[in-house]
Design a protein around this motif. Structure first.
Motif, PDB file in Angstrom:
ATOM      1  N   LYS A 130      43.046 -27.057  -5.351  1.00 53.98           N
ATOM      2  CA  LYS A 130      41.697 -26.975  -4.803  1.00 53.98           C
ATOM      3  C   LYS A 130      41.498 -28.047  -3.728  1.00 53.98           C
ATOM      4  O   LYS A 130      41.972 -29.170  -3.854  1.00 53.98           O
ATOM      5  CB  LYS A 130      40.654 -27.155  -5.912  1.00 53.98           C
ATOM      6  N   LEU A 151      36.939 -17.396  -3.905  1.00 54.11           N
ATOM      7  CA  LEU A 151      37.252 -17.723  -5.304  1.00 54.11           C
ATOM      8  C   LEU A 151      37.800 -16.513  -6.055  1.00 54.11           C
ATOM      9  O   LEU A 151      38.763 -16.625  -6.825  1.00 54.11           O
ATOM     10  CB  LEU A 151      35.999 -18.256  -6.013  1.00 54.11           C
ATOM     11  N   GLU A 152      37.196 -15.353  -5.815  1.00 55.49           N
ATOM     12  CA  GLU A 152      37.682 -14.152  -6.487  1.00 55.49           C
ATOM     13  C   GLU A 152      39.123 -13.854  -6.069  1.00 55.49           C
ATOM     14  O   GLU A 152      39.969 -13.500  -6.913  1.00 55.49           O
ATOM     15  CB  GLU A 152      36.782 -12.964  -6.159  1.00 55.49           C
ATOM     16  N   ARG A 155      41.491 -16.560  -7.658  1.00 53.57           N
ATOM     17  CA  ARG A 155      41.628 -16.415  -9.111  1.00 53.57           C
ATOM     18  C   ARG A 155      42.366 -15.147  -9.517  1.00 53.57           C
ATOM     19  O   ARG A 155      42.819 -15.036 -10.650  1.00 53.57           O
ATOM     20  CB  ARG A 155      40.240 -16.460  -9.751  1.00 53.57           C
ATOM     21  N   SER A 156      42.518 -14.206  -8.583  1.00 53.58           N
ATOM     22  CA  SER A 156      43.223 -12.963  -8.900  1.00 53.58           C
ATOM     23  C   SER A 156      44.737 -13.173  -8.996  1.00 53.58           C
ATOM     24  O   SER A 156      45.429 -12.378  -9.639  1.00 53.58           O
ATOM     25  CB  SER A 156      42.931 -11.912  -7.825  1.00 53.58           C
ATOM     26  N   SER A 157      45.255 -14.197  -8.326  1.00 52.72           N
ATOM     27  CA  SER A 157      46.701 -14.450  -8.220  1.00 52.72           C
ATOM     28  C   SER A 157      47.444 -13.331  -7.504  1.00 52.72           C
ATOM     29  O   SER A 157      48.670 -13.310  -7.483  1.00 52.72           O
ATOM     30  CB  SER A 157      47.333 -14.671  -9.611  1.00 52.72           C
ATOM     31  N   GLU A 222      42.900 -24.778 -10.272  1.00 50.89           N
ATOM     32  CA  GLU A 222      41.572 -25.337 -10.001  1.00 50.89           C
ATOM     33  C   GLU A 222      41.407 -26.740 -10.566  1.00 50.89           C
ATOM     34  O   GLU A 222      40.444 -27.441 -10.238  1.00 50.89           O
ATOM     35  CB  GLU A 222      40.493 -24.423 -10.579  1.00 50.89           C
TER      36      GLU A 222
END
Length: 351
Positions: A130, A151-152, A155-157, A222
């Motif tokens: 981050k 962020l979405e 966070r999905s990778s 994060e």
């Protein structure tokens, strides 16, 4: 010139650090990497022929630590992609940690956790930490970059999701600093493209394309962060370089169907000739139709900033230049009128 001593031992991680005129910051950067206390870590610094004492500061650190090595370019190249690739080629580790000489790893950054994740997840080729801003001599609050889409996507990778939600929609808020990437992945994708000015932006897009094609993923940590230091010498303070680098990457790596609705960064031009050059570049790279949104965004911002700083010369030049759309020339004339109506401008304001 180099004091880099390649040993027979292959390190697990090489932290590569690009630096130029960072004499006040480079020691903090190196110390933040050393503070990880990672047992199998080399720190490799490349100084792009600084004109300050940056190289001397690093040499002093090298003298007391056999894990820190320095390469100094004989001439300034001004090309981060070339210099980054030179550092990668000079290393021989499994993983590469990226850092810039004016930035640093935060106290919560955990190289141990990141390497453990890569060791145990063979399909994860990259760990992204981050970003946090570090203000240097500035009172303003740092900008917030993590919107919902970013962020979405992180966070999905999933590389495809991150591109679709963020990188194809706006200028990247993902930097390579603090990232740890498998060396083999960098080699497989051909390393850094020395022909691109925007080394981070171009590399991240190419990296995600490569991961998607191979069916591999990244991981967003994060709980680990790095500090982007804001100061007067940041490379992104050069408006023409910043503008050219963005448009170069978007036109070359972002699918054309995203261009018209792309959320361009607001690059501020205070010189009218530079603004005209930027408008011409927009048309040259994107074509007249796709360039309209970028030109409108750039010109409106230039007018607004000129009015705020009271720059009547810029506004008058803009208003009289027929290369600009008539609607924007009218906007410049209205801005001039508002300046003359301001109290203290020499003309009384209406009662």
């Amino acid at each position: 010139m180099s004091n880099h001593k390649r040993s027979d031992h292959q390190n697990k991680v090489t932290a590569i650090v690009l630096t130029y005129n960072h004499e006040h910051y480079i020691a903090d950067c190196i110390r933040s990497i050393q503070a990880q206390n990672f047992p199998d870590l080399e720190i490799l610094v490349l100084d792009d022929k600084s004109i300050d004492r940056t190289a001397d500061v690093v040499r002093d650190i090298c003298a007391s630590s056999r894990h820190v090595n320095l390469i100094v370019n004989q001439q300034n190249s001004g090309n981060p992609a070339v210099n980054t690739q030179k550092l990668i080629d000079a290393s021989a580790s499994d993983y590469i940690l990226f850092m810039s000489g004016d930035d640093l790893l935060a106290e919560d950054y955990s190289l141990h956790r990141i390497v453990t994740h890569l060791d145990t997840e063979p399909r994860a080729d990259v760990v992204i930490p981050k970003l946090r801003f570090l203000l240097s001599g500035q009172a303003a609050s740092p900008p917030e970059i993590y919107d919902r889409n970013l962020l979405e996507g992180l966070r999905s990778s999933d590389p495809e999701t991150l591109c679709r939600l963020h990188l194809y929609r706006r200028v990247s808020r993902i930097f390579v600093q603090g990232c740890v990437i498998r060396r083999q992945t960098i080699e497989d994708m051909g390393g850094f493209d020395s022909g691109m000015i925007a080394d981070d932006y171009a590399f991240v897009l190419r990296l995600l394309d490569h991961l998607r094609d191979r069916g591999n993923r990244f991981f967003f940590d994060e709980n680990s962060s790095w500090h982007y230091r804001l100061h007067s010498n940041n490379i992104h303070r050069n408006p023409m370089r910043q503008f050219r680098s963005i448009i170069e990457v978007v036109s070359g790596l972002v699918p054309e169907r995203y261009w018209q609705n792309f959320a361009w960064d607001g690059v501020v031009f205070v010189d009218h000739e530079d603004l005209l050059q930027a408008d011409r570049l927009s048309k040259a790279y994107l074509g007249d139709r796709n360039a309209r949104g970028l030109i409108d965004t750039t010109d409106r911002l230039a007018i607004r900033k000129a009015r705020r700083r009271g720059d009547r010369t810029f506004l008058q030049t803009f208003a009289s230049c027929r290369e600009h759309p008539w609607s924007l020339r009218l906007r410049a004339r209205l801005a001039i009128a508002r300046l003359y109506l301001k109290p203290g401008a020499g003309i009384s304001t209406p009662s």
